[in-house]
Write a protein that holds these residues in place. Sequence first.
Motif, mmCIF file in Angstrom:
data_model
loop_
_atom_site.group_PDB
_atom_site.id
_atom_site.type_symbol
_atom_site.label_atom_id
_atom_site.label_comp_id
_atom_site.label_asym_id
_atom_site.label_seq_id
_atom_site.Cartn_x
_atom_site.Cartn_y
_atom_site.Cartn_z
ATOM 1 N N LEU A 1 6.722 -77.678 25.782
ATOM 2 C CA LEU A 1 7.795 -76.772 25.411
ATOM 3 C C LEU A 1 7.210 -75.523 24.763
ATOM 4 O O LEU A 1 6.091 -75.549 24.242
ATOM 5 N N GLY A 2 7.973 -74.436 24.790
ATOM 6 C CA GLY A 2 7.438 -73.208 24.243
ATOM 7 C C GLY A 2 8.497 -72.243 23.771
ATOM 8 O O GLY A 2 9.689 -72.572 23.689
ATOM 9 N N ARG A 3 8.044 -71.024 23.494
ATOM 10 C CA ARG A 3 8.950 -69.981 23.033
ATOM 11 C C ARG A 3 8.398 -68.620 23.451
ATOM 12 O O ARG A 3 7.186 -68.383 23.404
ATOM 13 N N LEU A 4 9.307 -67.750 23.879
ATOM 14 C CA LEU A 4 8.959 -66.380 24.240
ATOM 15 C C LEU A 4 9.700 -65.455 23.287
ATOM 16 O O LEU A 4 10.914 -65.590 23.108
ATOM 17 N N SER A 5 8.986 -64.513 22.666
ATOM 18 C CA SER A 5 9.601 -63.688 21.629
ATOM 19 C C SER A 5 9.267 -62.211 21.788
ATOM 20 O O SER A 5 8.181 -61.847 22.247
ATOM 21 N N VAL A 6 10.235 -61.392 21.378
ATOM 22 C CA VAL A 6 10.007 -59.959 21.210
ATOM 23 C C VAL A 6 9.641 -59.756 19.753
ATOM 24 O O VAL A 6 10.414 -60.105 18.855
ATOM 25 N N VAL A 7 8.449 -59.219 19.519
ATOM 26 C CA VAL A 7 7.939 -59.110 18.154
ATOM 27 C C VAL A 7 7.557 -57.665 17.858
ATOM 28 O O VAL A 7 6.922 -56.996 18.679
#
Length: 222
Positions: A51-57
């Motif tokens: 599982l993972g996560r994609l982020s605008v940082v």
Amino acid sequence: MNRLSLAVAALSLSVLIASCDRASDLAPAPDPALTAGVITDKVVTWTPGTLGRLSVVEYPTTNVADAKVLASAPIDAQGNFSLTLPTAADVAPYLNRYQTTPREGCTGFFTQSLPNATHYTVDEYMLENTTTNKVLTRDFEQSNLSYNGKAVQGDYFIERIYTAQAHTVTGTLSCPTFSTTLNLNLKVGWNAVVRTINSANAEGEMRNSTVTSPTTLPVSVF
């Protein structure tokens, strides 16, 4: 004008109107992906089962500890995600303008149809594996299929630009280490644009690129 001439003129007008209607019907509809506020896609290199996560940082300083997560989305075990881009309020503190005046050491600048219009650009994402609680990369990109991490001529990237005012941006800024040409037609909200690499150095760093507002998005992958 006699009755025959009137009849011919009326027929010609009806044919012209019909032709215009058919031309309008055949005109391509705007690509909804160009102004979508949600990106639904798949990480093609994802390890199945994790599982993972994609982020605008946003990085206000060079210190990673100061990073601000503006938006994020979970990545499922097959690599699928649906990322809602940041809101107007999220990006408000980070809006800026293009270089519209001469810059020391460079030639050229950009011209905005609305000189005071501001924007926010998302060109890289943070990719995390939440199964192992590890940041995989902070510069994850949406690119052409053959991009391998080092830019070469012809590679392209999908970037997203937010603006609160519809405006155009054109021109070329050339500096010692890079040159950028813009040909943008920005709508209110989020805009998907394409950055094409015209040249890169031996290390795969872009040196000359063109950013355009396309009529449809080219094939790309995360």
